[in-house]
Design an enzyme around this catalytic site. Structure first.
Site, PDB file in Angstrom:
ATOM      1  N   ASP A  49      48.270  41.265  28.672  1.00  0.00           N
ATOM      2  CA  ASP A  49      48.011  39.889  29.087  1.00  0.00           C
ATOM      3  C   ASP A  49      46.509  39.605  29.006  1.00  0.00           C
ATOM      4  O   ASP A  49      45.728  40.202  29.745  1.00  0.00           O
ATOM      5  CB  ASP A  49      48.502  39.658  30.522  1.00  0.00           C
ATOM      6  CG  ASP A  49      48.308  38.206  30.929  1.00  0.00           C
ATOM      7  OD1 ASP A  49      49.006  37.348  30.344  1.00  0.00           O
ATOM      8  OD2 ASP A  49      47.446  37.922  31.788  1.00  0.00           O
ATOM      9  N   TYR A  54      38.657  35.635  30.329  1.00  0.00           N
ATOM     10  CA  TYR A  54      38.355  36.959  30.895  1.00  0.00           C
ATOM     11  C   TYR A  54      37.157  37.610  30.205  1.00  0.00           C
ATOM     12  O   TYR A  54      36.633  38.620  30.678  1.00  0.00           O
ATOM     13  CB  TYR A  54      39.582  37.892  30.825  1.00  0.00           C
ATOM     14  CG  TYR A  54      40.820  37.355  31.518  1.00  0.00           C
ATOM     15  CD1 TYR A  54      40.735  36.333  32.474  1.00  0.00           C
ATOM     16  CD2 TYR A  54      42.082  37.858  31.237  1.00  0.00           C
ATOM     17  CE1 TYR A  54      41.868  35.824  33.094  1.00  0.00           C
ATOM     18  CE2 TYR A  54      43.222  37.357  31.856  1.00  0.00           C
ATOM     19  CZ  TYR A  54      43.101  36.338  32.771  1.00  0.00           C
ATOM     20  OH  TYR A  54      44.230  35.843  33.389  1.00  0.00           O
ATOM     21  N   LYS A  83      45.461  32.886  26.538  1.00  0.00           N
ATOM     22  CA  LYS A  83      45.528  31.590  27.230  1.00  0.00           C
ATOM     23  C   LYS A  83      44.432  30.635  26.779  1.00  0.00           C
ATOM     24  O   LYS A  83      43.287  31.061  26.556  1.00  0.00           O
ATOM     25  CB  LYS A  83      45.423  31.809  28.745  1.00  0.00           C
ATOM     26  CG  LYS A  83      46.359  32.885  29.255  1.00  0.00           C
ATOM     27  CD  LYS A  83      46.362  33.034  30.764  1.00  0.00           C
ATOM     28  CE  LYS A  83      47.106  34.306  31.148  1.00  0.00           C
ATOM     29  NZ  LYS A  83      46.256  35.504  31.193  1.00  0.00           N
ATOM     30  N   HIS A 116      46.222  27.638  30.430  1.00  0.00           N
ATOM     31  CA  HIS A 116      45.834  28.483  31.562  1.00  0.00           C
ATOM     32  C   HIS A 116      45.961  27.765  32.913  1.00  0.00           C
ATOM     33  O   HIS A 116      46.425  28.355  33.901  1.00  0.00           O
ATOM     34  CB  HIS A 116      44.391  28.967  31.346  1.00  0.00           C
ATOM     35  CG  HIS A 116      44.056  30.251  32.016  1.00  0.00           C
ATOM     36  ND1 HIS A 116      43.191  31.170  31.483  1.00  0.00           N
ATOM     37  CD2 HIS A 116      44.464  30.786  33.187  1.00  0.00           C
ATOM     38  CE1 HIS A 116      43.078  32.204  32.291  1.00  0.00           C
ATOM     39  NE2 HIS A 116      43.844  31.998  33.335  1.00  0.00           N
ATOM     40  N   ARG A 266      46.666  55.045  38.059  1.00  0.00           N
ATOM     41  CA  ARG A 266      47.397  53.854  38.513  1.00  0.00           C
ATOM     42  C   ARG A 266      48.134  53.173  37.354  1.00  0.00           C
ATOM     43  O   ARG A 266      49.205  52.604  37.546  1.00  0.00           O
ATOM     44  CB  ARG A 266      46.448  52.893  39.230  1.00  0.00           C
ATOM     45  CG  ARG A 266      46.022  53.439  40.593  1.00  0.00           C
ATOM     46  CD  ARG A 266      45.336  52.397  41.445  1.00  0.00           C
ATOM     47  NE  ARG A 266      43.963  52.168  41.073  1.00  0.00           N
ATOM     48  CZ  ARG A 266      42.927  52.907  41.465  1.00  0.00           C
ATOM     49  NH1 ARG A 266      43.124  53.927  42.288  1.00  0.00           N
ATOM     50  NH2 ARG A 266      41.700  52.624  41.072  1.00  0.00           N
TER      51      ARG A 266
HETATM   52  N1  NAP Z   1      47.237  32.930  34.690  1.00  0.00           N
HETATM   53  C1  NAP Z   1      46.340  33.075  35.635  1.00  0.00           C
HETATM   54  O1  NAP Z   1      45.712  32.122  36.112  1.00  0.00           O
HETATM   55  C2  NAP Z   1      46.104  34.447  36.190  1.00  0.00           C
HETATM   56  C3  NAP Z   1      45.461  34.590  37.439  1.00  0.00           C
HETATM   57  C4  NAP Z   1      45.291  35.883  37.930  1.00  0.00           C
HETATM   58  C5  NAP Z   1      45.746  36.974  37.201  1.00  0.00           C
HETATM   59  N2  NAP Z   1      46.323  36.800  35.983  1.00  0.00           N
HETATM   60  C6  NAP Z   1      46.795  37.959  35.163  1.00  0.00           C
HETATM   61  O2  NAP Z   1      47.530  38.851  35.978  1.00  0.00           O
HETATM   62  C7  NAP Z   1      46.895  40.128  35.996  1.00  0.00           C
HETATM   63  C8  NAP Z   1      47.091  40.824  37.325  1.00  0.00           C
HETATM   64  O3  NAP Z   1      46.572  40.083  38.399  1.00  0.00           O
HETATM   65  P1  NAP Z   1      45.286  40.543  39.225  1.00  0.00           P
HETATM   66  O4  NAP Z   1      44.360  41.247  38.321  1.00  0.00           O
HETATM   67  O5  NAP Z   1      44.825  39.338  39.965  1.00  0.00           O
HETATM   68  O6  NAP Z   1      45.858  41.493  40.332  1.00  0.00           O
HETATM   69  P2  NAP Z   1      46.841  42.742  40.515  1.00  0.00           P
HETATM   70  O7  NAP Z   1      47.271  43.284  39.220  1.00  0.00           O
HETATM   71  O8  NAP Z   1      47.862  42.313  41.493  1.00  0.00           O
HETATM   72  O9  NAP Z   1      45.876  43.757  41.264  1.00  0.00           O
HETATM   73  C9  NAP Z   1      44.830  44.383  40.584  1.00  0.00           C
HETATM   74  C10 NAP Z   1      44.051  45.216  41.606  1.00  0.00           C
HETATM   75  O10 NAP Z   1      44.878  46.221  42.174  1.00  0.00           O
HETATM   76  C11 NAP Z   1      44.344  47.525  41.891  1.00  0.00           C
HETATM   77  N3  NAP Z   1      45.494  48.369  41.558  1.00  0.00           N
HETATM   78  C12 NAP Z   1      46.151  48.493  40.390  1.00  0.00           C
HETATM   79  N4  NAP Z   1      47.202  49.317  40.486  1.00  0.00           N
HETATM   80  C13 NAP Z   1      47.212  49.769  41.761  1.00  0.00           C
HETATM   81  C14 NAP Z   1      48.055  50.661  42.477  1.00  0.00           C
HETATM   82  N5  NAP Z   1      49.095  51.264  41.898  1.00  0.00           N
HETATM   83  N6  NAP Z   1      47.772  50.883  43.779  1.00  0.00           N
HETATM   84  C15 NAP Z   1      46.721  50.284  44.387  1.00  0.00           C
HETATM   85  N7  NAP Z   1      45.884  49.417  43.762  1.00  0.00           N
HETATM   86  C16 NAP Z   1      46.128  49.164  42.460  1.00  0.00           C
HETATM   87  C17 NAP Z   1      43.393  47.330  40.729  1.00  0.00           C
HETATM   88  O11 NAP Z   1      42.329  48.251  40.782  1.00  0.00           O
HETATM   89  P3  NAP Z   1      42.092  49.368  39.614  1.00  0.00           P
HETATM   90  O12 NAP Z   1      41.814  48.637  38.342  1.00  0.00           O
HETATM   91  O13 NAP Z   1      40.892  50.105  40.128  1.00  0.00           O
HETATM   92  O14 NAP Z   1      43.331  50.212  39.569  1.00  0.00           O
HETATM   93  C18 NAP Z   1      42.861  45.928  41.018  1.00  0.00           C
HETATM   94  O15 NAP Z   1      41.866  45.983  41.997  1.00  0.00           O
HETATM   95  C19 NAP Z   1      45.432  39.785  35.668  1.00  0.00           C
HETATM   96  O16 NAP Z   1      44.685  40.929  35.304  1.00  0.00           O
HETATM   97  C20 NAP Z   1      45.620  38.761  34.583  1.00  0.00           C
HETATM   98  O17 NAP Z   1      45.954  39.393  33.373  1.00  0.00           O
HETATM   99  C21 NAP Z   1      46.535  35.552  35.478  1.00  0.00           C
END
Ligand code: NAP
Length: 320
Positions: A49, A54, A83, A116, A266
């Site tokens: 994704d 980003y 996006k 987006h 992770r």
């Molecule tokens: N469309 C949009 O507007 C939008 C908005 C937000 C996000 N997104 C997409 O969705 C993806 C995911 O969302 P997100 O990045 O906000 O949050 P997330 O994936 O829910 O959480 C990521 C965080 O959790 C940690 N993490 C990962 N695996 C873990 C595990 N097994 N145990 C504990 N901690 C863990 C990561 O750290 P480490 O890297 O150190 O493991 C990072 O700090 C984004 O990267 C992006 O691609 C899209």
């Protein structure tokens, strides 16, 4: 190589199949994101994704090139999403922005291109200050997105992100191409209880962002989804981690999940969710979790001047 062929997929309204888990890349730092993509694909991820916003598409593209050269995967094995950023919403800019992402990602075409946010910024705007906003014309932008997919263009499917029920409904009133996906925040602490059944009724797939609560984001200092007692209890019961329980919960509801990590352990942990099932009785327990939207967007998109949204309620049409 890897377990990619075994990853379950969900059928979209286009007839294509989106892998149930994809690697998130928001806030994956330069110097780390390329390695994360390589590790992820080697342990079985087949879906990445991405987004122009980003700022790391070029490094992801370089990593993909290495993987293709080494014969670890082919382009056809992968699902790549990107996006359209808010400053590229003018219809003339939409195909150029799509071409830019494809060029940086060096992948020939996208599998999915999403609008987006339902927010427009001036061309070239770098920030989210009131003077950066442009008039929102979602209809014109969506029609330009439709041309990108209709003309055998550089994306195989199009969709939306951060659209409420009301904003999706309005888009459907003029859309010739129904969005394949609405990518939104979704995890046990913000389950999208209103949007989920609506999207299902319209045949639009829900892709869950921040599926483990966006642990590294500045929005979440006080909300730790993974510390919720139900997740801890179920983690012990199923001999899994709270993150795996949160991801599995979403997948069992038919949502693809996009966990972000740049940590090899992770990355492996997050994809290890296809060898168990949360019982129906345990799935029901999630219904009683108090609901909080974490990525509220008010710090970016709510302004008294120029923004179409004067309050956070307007941004989400009250679903907050
Ligand atoms: N469309 C949009 O507007 C939008 C908005 C937000 C996000 N997104 C997409 O969705 C993806 C995911 O969302 P997100 O990045 O906000 O949050 P997330 O994936 O829910 O959480 C990521 C965080 O959790 C940690 N993490 C990962 N695996 C873990 C595990 N097994 N145990 C504990 N901690 C863990 C990561 O750290 P480490 O890297 O150190 O493991 C990072 O700090 C984004 O990267 C992006 O691609 C899209």
């Amino acid at each position: 190589m890897g377990k990619g062929a075994d990853i379950p997929r969900f059928k979209l309204n286009t007839g294509q199949y989106i892998p149930a888990i994809g690697l998130g890349t928001w806030q994956s730092k330069p110097g780390l994101v390329g390695e994360a993509v390589k590790t992820a694909i080697k342990v079985g991820y087949r879906h990445i994704d991405c987004a122009k916003a980003y700022g790391n598409e070029k490094e992801i593209g370089d990593a993909l090139q290495d993987l293709f050269r080494e014969g670890i995967v082919t382009r056809g094995d992968l699902w790549i999403t990107s996006k359209l950023w808010n400053s590229d919403q003018h219809p003339d800019d939409v195909p150029k922005a799509l071409a830019g992402s494809v060029e940086r990602l060096q992948c020939g075409y996208l599998d999915l291109y999403l609008m987006h946010w339902p927010v427009a910024l001036k061309k070239g705007a770098q920030g989210t200050a009131p003077e950066d906003f442009a008039p929102l014309d979602t209809k014109a932008t969506w029609q330009a997105m439709e041309k990108c997919v209709e003309s055998g263009g550089k994306t195989k499917a199009i969709g939306i992100s951060n659209f409420s029920v009301e904003k999706t409904e309005k888009l459907l009133s003029y859309a010739k191409v129904v969005p394949a996906v609405n990518q939104v925040e979704c995890h046990p602490v913000w389950q999208q209880k209103k949007l989920q059944p609506y999207l299902r009724s319209k045949g639009i797939h829900l892709s869950a962002y921040s599926p483990i609560g966006s642990g590294g984001s500045s929005f979440t200092e006080h909300i730790k989804v993974l510390d919720h007692p139900l997740l801890e209890t179920l983690a012990k019961k199923y001999n899994k981690t709270p993150a795996e329980i949160a991801l599995r919960w979403n997948v069992q509801l038919g949502h693809s999940v996009l966990p972000k990590s740049t940590n090899a352990n992770r990355l492996e942990q997050n994809i290890d969710i296809f060898d168990f099932e949360i019982s129906e009785e345990d799935m029901e327990k999630f219904n009683s979790i108090e609901q909080v939207r974490i990525l509220r967007g008010d710090d970016m998109w709510v302004h008294d001047t120029n923004s179409p949204y004067k309050t956070v309620e307007e941004l989400w049409d009250g679903d907050i």
